[in-house]
Structures are given as structure tokens and as C-alpha cells.
Design a protein around this motif. Structure first.
Motif, PDB file in Angstrom:
ATOM      1  N   GLY A   1       2.957  14.197   1.943  1.00 50.18           N
ATOM      2  CA  GLY A   1       4.273  14.318   1.315  1.00 50.18           C
ATOM      3  C   GLY A   1       5.396  13.670   2.098  1.00 50.18           C
ATOM      4  N   THR A   2       5.183  13.390   3.378  1.00 53.00           N
ATOM      5  CA  THR A   2       6.271  12.864   4.205  1.00 53.00           C
ATOM      6  C   THR A   2       6.010  11.464   4.745  1.00 53.00           C
ATOM      7  OG1 THR A   2       5.321  13.989   6.142  1.00 53.00           O
ATOM      8  CG2 THR A   2       7.051  15.146   4.921  1.00 53.00           C
ATOM      9  N   PHE A   3       4.774  11.156   5.104  1.00 52.09           N
ATOM     10  CA  PHE A   3       4.485   9.915   5.832  1.00 52.09           C
ATOM     11  C   PHE A   3       4.912   8.669   5.069  1.00 52.09           C
ATOM     12  CE2 PHE A   3       1.430   6.401   6.328  1.00 52.09           C
ATOM     13  CZ  PHE A   3       1.766   6.009   7.612  1.00 52.09           C
ATOM     14  N   PHE A   4       4.514   8.536   3.820  1.00 55.98           N
ATOM     15  CA  PHE A   4       4.756   7.299   3.082  1.00 55.98           C
ATOM     16  C   PHE A   4       6.240   7.090   2.796  1.00 55.98           C
ATOM     17  CE2 PHE A   4       0.386   8.568   2.233  1.00 55.98           C
ATOM     18  CZ  PHE A   4      -0.286   7.399   2.531  1.00 55.98           C
ATOM     19  N   GLN A   5       6.975   8.178   2.589  1.00 53.86           N
ATOM     20  CA  GLN A   5       8.419   8.046   2.423  1.00 53.86           C
ATOM     21  C   GLN A   5       9.072   7.665   3.750  1.00 53.86           C
ATOM     22  OE1 GLN A   5       9.508   8.264  -0.603  1.00 53.86           O
ATOM     23  NE2 GLN A   5       7.744   9.210  -1.579  1.00 53.86           N
ATOM     24  N   GLN A   6       8.584   8.253   4.835  1.00 52.57           N
ATOM     25  CA  GLN A   6       9.139   7.951   6.151  1.00 52.57           C
ATOM     26  C   GLN A   6       8.961   6.485   6.522  1.00 52.57           C
ATOM     27  OE1 GLN A   6       7.081  10.845   8.606  1.00 52.57           O
ATOM     28  NE2 GLN A   6       8.936  12.035   8.876  1.00 52.57           N
TER      29      GLN A   6
ATOM     30  N   PHE B   1      -3.186  16.011  -5.028  1.00 51.49           N
ATOM     31  CA  PHE B   1      -4.115  15.921  -3.906  1.00 51.49           C
ATOM     32  C   PHE B   1      -4.530  17.295  -3.376  1.00 51.49           C
ATOM     33  CE2 PHE B   1      -2.317  11.660  -3.724  1.00 51.49           C
ATOM     34  CZ  PHE B   1      -3.421  10.889  -3.416  1.00 51.49           C
ATOM     35  N   VAL B   2      -3.880  18.352  -3.831  1.00 50.52           N
ATOM     36  CA  VAL B   2      -4.201  19.679  -3.314  1.00 50.52           C
ATOM     37  C   VAL B   2      -5.662  20.049  -3.574  1.00 50.52           C
ATOM     38  CG1 VAL B   2      -3.695  22.142  -3.477  1.00 50.52           C
ATOM     39  CG2 VAL B   2      -1.821  20.486  -3.395  1.00 50.52           C
ATOM     40  N   PRO B   3      -6.175  19.923  -4.815  1.00 55.31           N
ATOM     41  CA  PRO B   3      -7.597  20.257  -5.012  1.00 55.31           C
ATOM     42  C   PRO B   3      -8.529  19.371  -4.186  1.00 55.31           C
ATOM     43  CG  PRO B   3      -6.445  20.115  -7.114  1.00 55.31           C
ATOM     44  CD  PRO B   3      -5.518  19.569  -6.078  1.00 55.31           C
ATOM     45  N   LEU B   4      -8.194  18.072  -4.087  1.00 57.02           N
ATOM     46  CA  LEU B   4      -9.025  17.169  -3.297  1.00 57.02           C
ATOM     47  C   LEU B   4      -8.995  17.535  -1.820  1.00 57.02           C
ATOM     48  CD1 LEU B   4      -8.324  13.645  -4.847  1.00 57.02           C
ATOM     49  CD2 LEU B   4     -10.483  14.911  -4.867  1.00 57.02           C
ATOM     50  N   SER B   5      -7.806  17.882  -1.325  1.00 55.28           N
ATOM     51  CA  SER B   5      -7.696  18.224   0.094  1.00 55.28           C
ATOM     52  C   SER B   5      -8.506  19.468   0.422  1.00 55.28           C
ATOM     53  CB  SER B   5      -6.223  18.436   0.472  1.00 55.28           C
ATOM     54  OG  SER B   5      -5.689  19.575  -0.178  1.00 55.28           O
ATOM     55  N   ILE B   6      -8.605  20.392  -0.529  1.00 53.60           N
ATOM     56  CA  ILE B   6      -9.423  21.594  -0.316  1.00 53.60           C
ATOM     57  C   ILE B   6     -10.900  21.231  -0.292  1.00 53.60           C
ATOM     58  CG2 ILE B   6     -10.090  23.815  -1.304  1.00 53.60           C
ATOM     59  CD1 ILE B   6      -7.245  24.069  -2.388  1.00 53.60           C
TER      60      ILE B   6
ATOM     61  N   LEU C   1       0.824  -1.209   0.000  1.00 55.86           N
ATOM     62  CA  LEU C   1       0.000   0.000   0.000  1.00 55.86           C
ATOM     63  C   LEU C   1       0.859   1.260   0.000  1.00 55.86           C
ATOM     64  CD1 LEU C   1      -2.759   1.396   0.231  1.00 55.86           C
ATOM     65  CD2 LEU C   1      -2.561   1.166   2.722  1.00 55.86           C
ATOM     66  N   VAL C   2       1.911   1.262   0.820  1.00 57.76           N
ATOM     67  CA  VAL C   2       2.808   2.414   0.881  1.00 57.76           C
ATOM     68  C   VAL C   2       3.497   2.620  -0.461  1.00 57.76           C
ATOM     69  CG1 VAL C   2       4.927   3.290   1.920  1.00 57.76           C
ATOM     70  CG2 VAL C   2       3.153   2.299   3.368  1.00 57.76           C
ATOM     71  N   ASP C   3       3.974   1.523  -1.061  1.00 55.44           N
ATOM     72  CA  ASP C   3       4.621   1.627  -2.371  1.00 55.44           C
ATOM     73  C   ASP C   3       3.652   2.171  -3.425  1.00 55.44           C
ATOM     74  OD1 ASP C   3       7.138   0.784  -1.665  1.00 55.44           O
ATOM     75  OD2 ASP C   3       6.694  -1.339  -1.972  1.00 55.44           O
ATOM     76  N   PHE C   4       2.387   1.810  -3.309  1.00 56.28           N
ATOM     77  CA  PHE C   4       1.378   2.270  -4.271  1.00 56.28           C
ATOM     78  C   PHE C   4       1.098   3.761  -4.119  1.00 56.28           C
ATOM     79  CE2 PHE C   4      -3.233   2.982  -5.058  1.00 56.28           C
ATOM     80  CZ  PHE C   4      -3.222   2.814  -6.445  1.00 56.28           C
ATOM     81  N   VAL C   5       0.904   4.208  -2.888  1.00 55.92           N
ATOM     82  CA  VAL C   5       0.506   5.595  -2.651  1.00 55.92           C
ATOM     83  C   VAL C   5       1.666   6.558  -2.845  1.00 55.92           C
ATOM     84  CG1 VAL C   5      -0.421   7.205  -0.937  1.00 55.92           C
ATOM     85  CG2 VAL C   5      -1.327   4.880  -1.089  1.00 55.92           C
ATOM     86  N   ARG C   6       2.879   6.153  -2.496  1.00 51.28           N
ATOM     87  CA  ARG C   6       3.991   7.108  -2.528  1.00 51.28           C
ATOM     88  C   ARG C   6       4.355   7.558  -3.932  1.00 51.28           C
ATOM     89  NH1 ARG C   6       9.485   5.346  -2.991  1.00 51.28           N
ATOM     90  NH2 ARG C   6       9.691   3.175  -3.647  1.00 51.28           N
TER      91      ARG C   6
END
Length: 285
Positions: free
Chosen positions: A162-167, A140-145, A128-133
Motif C-alpha cells: 500500500g505504500t511502496f509504489f506510491q512512495q 491482495f489480502v486473500p493472496l497474501s494470506i 512497472l510501478v505505474d502498472f502495479v500502483r
């Protein structure tokens, strides 16, 4: 044929040879300059860039609308600091990155450690992490708004994405680098899995985890600015956007330099904390 004092000749030549060797050490793979030399080289690079900027703008090689002089940028920042604008923007941005980065780091450490230790959690999270990252955070900016409006939570969400999945992946790698012999020793001593995790795996992996967090903090600053550039009413990124509308290049460059200074300060602070928290780690930076 006269007698030549070869010993005296060697003594004269030796200092020159040693001097050349010392200078050449900086260009040998794996050799590092001393602390004073490192600081001198780094300061020299910054000084060279500052002089180039001053010459290009001061001599009129570049129009002030594109590249104002260092003096103009400094005066502009001083003016913004005097009227409180700079401090208000800085306070908001620091609050946003602190909350988002803390939440992202805590979540990534828990999930990364579990996935790095246990096959079930690895199979659950790694694909899942590999897929999302690989999904661009900008998309995602328009969706997050749409999902959360334009308040602070939307900024938290963008920084987190921007940070979680890489971390998570970097934490997993840090855990996987714990020598198998360490874990085997724990089993030989009859330690339970929980004690092996707390007493062996975590102390061995935490220096690498901390280094991963330090690197990802740089990404967090980038995503913070991105979040504040779009649909925002405060923060360093917002001020850059407003300045662009009015061609205030001095403000834009000043805020960009300020972001660089903030990133450098936080990076060095984490390096210093690493030396205090993980004194048992003999790895050189």
C-alpha cells in the motif's frame, strides 16, 4: 459651515480599518495565520466537533448503540488500558507499522533516487510501478494470506504494497525537482556523477523526500488497520473487528480516535524532525 478636523477623523477611522484588514487577512489567498492563531482555529474545530458529538449522544438524538457518549468511550478506553488490552494491541500495531514502513521507505528511496537520476533505471522501474500502483491493495489480502499465512509477515506485506509504489513515484518527483542549474554547476566544477549525487542531488531532494514519507505514513496506518481487520488475532484493527461482533461501539469509536491521535502525533513528529534535519531548507510548511 463649521470646520471639520479631518486628521482627527482619520485617526479614529484608521484602527477600525486596520482591524478589518487583519481579520480579512485570513481569507486572502496565500495568507497564513500566526502560530497562535493557527492553534486557536484548529483547537476550535476539534472543540466544535466534540460538542456536536456530546450534544447528539447526550440528548438522545442518536441511539447509544450507534453513537455512545464521549464519557462512555473514555471509560471504555480506561478499562481496556487498566487490564492491559489496549497496551498489548498498541504494542503489536506499532511494531508492525514500524517494520513495514521502514523497509518500504528504504527501498523506495534507493529505487526512487536511481530512477529520478538515471534514464536506464527510470525505464526499468517507472512503467512497472505505474502498472502495479493501480491494483487495489484489498485484492491482495486473500493472496497474501495464501502466500504467507496470517502472521506478522502478511501484515508487513499489505502495508508494503500500500505504500511502496506510491512512495517510489513521490521520491522520483522530489529528485526531478532538483534544479538543473545545480547539477550543471557540479559538472562545471568537474565533479563526478557520484559526487554530484551525494553532494548536490540528495541534499536538495531530501526535504521533498521526507515530506513524501510523512504523507505516505498516513497511508501506512490505513493499510495496517486493513491487514489487522482480516484473519488477525491481535492489534488495533483486530480489536475493532471483535468489538463489531459484540456491538461494542464504544470500543470501536475509541480505537478509531486512538488511531487518529497516533497518526497526528507521528505526523507532527516528522514535521518537527524535518525542521531539525533540514535546516538549510527555507521552504515554509
Amino acid at each position: 459651515m463649521g470646520y471639520v478636523d479631518t486628521a482627527k477623523h482619520d485617526r479614529r477611522a484608521r484602527p477600525a480599518i486596520v482591524s478589518r484588514r487583519k481579520c480579512g487577512n485570513l481569507f486572502v489567498i496565500g495568507r497564513q495565520p500566526g502560530r497562535v492563531g493557527y492553534i486557536a482555529i484548529a483547537a476550535g474545530v476539534f472543540l466544535l466537533l466534540a460538542c456536536s458529538w456530546w450534544l447528539a449522544s447526550g440528548l438522545g438524538l442518536v441511539s447509544p448503540i450507534f453513537l455512545p457518549t464521549p464519557q462512555a468511550v473514555g471509560l471504555r478506553l480506561s478499562k481496556l488500558a487498566a487490564d492491559g488490552t489496549l497496551w498489548a494491541d498498541l504494542k503489536v500495531s506499532l511494531y508492525r507499522i514500524a517494520i513495514a514502513f521502514l523497509v518500504s521507505s528504504l527501498m523506495s528511496i534507493v529505487i526512487g533516487v536511481l530512477a529520478g537520476c538515471y534514464g536506464f533505471w527510470k525505464a526499468s522501474f517507472e512503467p512497472l510501478v505505474d502498472f502495479v500502483r493501480y491494483m487495489p491493495v484489498v485484492a491482495f489480502v486473500p493472496l497474501s494470506i495464501l502466500w504467507s499465512g496470517t502472521g506478522d509477515f502478511q501484515k508487513f506485506l499489505i502495508i508494503w504494497l500500500g505504500t511502496f509504489f506510491q512512495q517510489v513515484l513521490m521520491v522520483m518527483d522530489a529528485v526531478k525537482r532538483v534544479p538543473a542549474d545545480f547539477i550543471g554547476l557540479g559538472r562545471t566544477l568537474g565533479m563526478a556523477d557520484r559526487r554530484i549525487l551525494l553532494k548536490i542531488v540528495l541534499p536538495s531532494a531530501f526535504p521533498g523526500i521526507w515530506d513524501a514519507l510523512r504523507i505516505s505514513l498516513g497511508w501506512a496506518w490505513t493499510w495496517l488497520v486493513l491487514a489487522e481487520l482480516v484473519a488477525s488475532t491481535s492489534g488495533l484493527g483486530y480489536r475493532i473487528t471483535v468489538s463489531q461482533r459484540f456491538f461494542q461501539t464504544d470500543t470501536i469509536i475509541g480505537y478509531i480516535l486512538l488511531l487518529g491521535v497516533l497518526g497526528l502525533v507521528t505526523d507532527q513528529a516528522m514535521r518537527a524532525a524535518e525542521k531539525i534535519l533540514f535546516r538549510y531548507n527555507r521552504r515554509r510548511p
